[in-house]
Motif scaffolding. Structure first.
Motif, short mmCIF file in Angstrom:
data_model
loop_
_atom_site.label_atom_id
_atom_site.label_comp_id
_atom_site.label_asym_id
_atom_site.label_seq_id
_atom_site.Cartn_x
_atom_site.Cartn_y
_atom_site.Cartn_z
N ARG A 18 31.92 41.40 36.96
CA ARG A 18 30.69 41.97 37.00
C ARG A 18 29.88 42.38 35.85
NH1 ARG A 18 29.22 42.27 42.44
NH2 ARG A 18 30.89 41.71 43.51
N THR A 33 30.77 37.30 39.55
CA THR A 33 31.44 36.47 40.74
C THR A 33 31.49 37.16 41.89
OG1 THR A 33 33.54 37.25 39.72
CG2 THR A 33 32.79 35.22 39.04
N GLY A 34 31.51 36.61 43.05
CA GLY A 34 31.51 37.07 44.23
C GLY A 34 30.45 36.69 45.03
N ASP A 35 30.40 36.89 46.24
CA ASP A 35 29.22 36.59 47.14
C ASP A 35 28.06 37.47 47.28
OD1 ASP A 35 30.67 34.38 48.03
OD2 ASP A 35 31.84 35.28 49.81
N ASP A 36 28.06 38.87 46.89
CA ASP A 36 27.12 39.56 46.75
C ASP A 36 26.27 39.65 45.58
OD1 ASP A 36 29.42 40.78 45.46
OD2 ASP A 36 29.13 42.66 46.17
N SER A 39 25.17 34.60 40.51
CA SER A 39 25.77 33.80 39.51
C SER A 39 25.00 33.38 38.25
CB SER A 39 26.67 32.50 39.83
OG SER A 39 25.89 31.48 39.98
N GLU A 42 23.10 30.25 39.32
CA GLU A 42 21.85 30.79 40.19
C GLU A 42 20.81 31.37 39.59
OE1 GLU A 42 24.73 31.20 44.20
OE2 GLU A 42 24.40 32.94 42.99
#
Length: 139
Positions: A18, A33-36, A39, A42
């Motif tokens: 993070r 990293t992670g779905d919330d 990236s 992105e």
């Protein structure tokens, strides 16, 4: 480089996977990293879509406010002998304007606005298209 031309972001690690990016005005965005969270890839795509979308909105809104305005961007992540990179970037505009003379004027200028943004105005996409070199150093 003059202060008016300089753009900067500072990235700080907050925990494993993070980070927070902060600009000189104090605005911040979390990434990692992670779905919330977004990236870095992105965020690059959002930068392209945001830059060109803001250009096109500024030009067309002088004629009429849109009823809807959406810009999407897709890319395919590739890994080859040259390293990781994005390929096949595609930006799609979905814009509608109200009926009437003002909406007609906005619809008429939309293709030119998209072209101008892509070929000249959008700093982000122009930087990517030109494959601008990046200097990296350790202090």
């Amino acid at each position: 480089m003059s202060d008016q031309k300089l753009r900067s972001v500072t990235l700080r690690r907050t925990e494993e996977g993070r980070f927070v990016a902060t600009n000189p005005h104090g605005a911040a965005v979390e990434l990692g990293t992670g779905d919330d969270v977004f990236s870095p890839v992105e965020l690059l795509l959002a930068g392209i879509a945001g830059c060109t979308g803001m250009d096109v909105a500024a030009i067309t809104a002088r004629r009429a406010e849109p009823e809807s305005f959406e810009v999407s961007i897709t890319a395919r992540k590739e890994r080859d002998d040259a390293g990781n990179h994005l390929a096949d970037l595609e930006v799609v505009f979905r814009v509608s304007f109200p009926a009437g003379e003002a909406g007609d004027a906005a619809r008429e200028v939309l293709p030119e606005a998209v072209t101008r943004s892509h070929t000249r105005l959008c700093t982000v996409s122009q930087t990517v298209e030109r494959a601008t070199p990046i200097t990296v150093r350790i202090e």
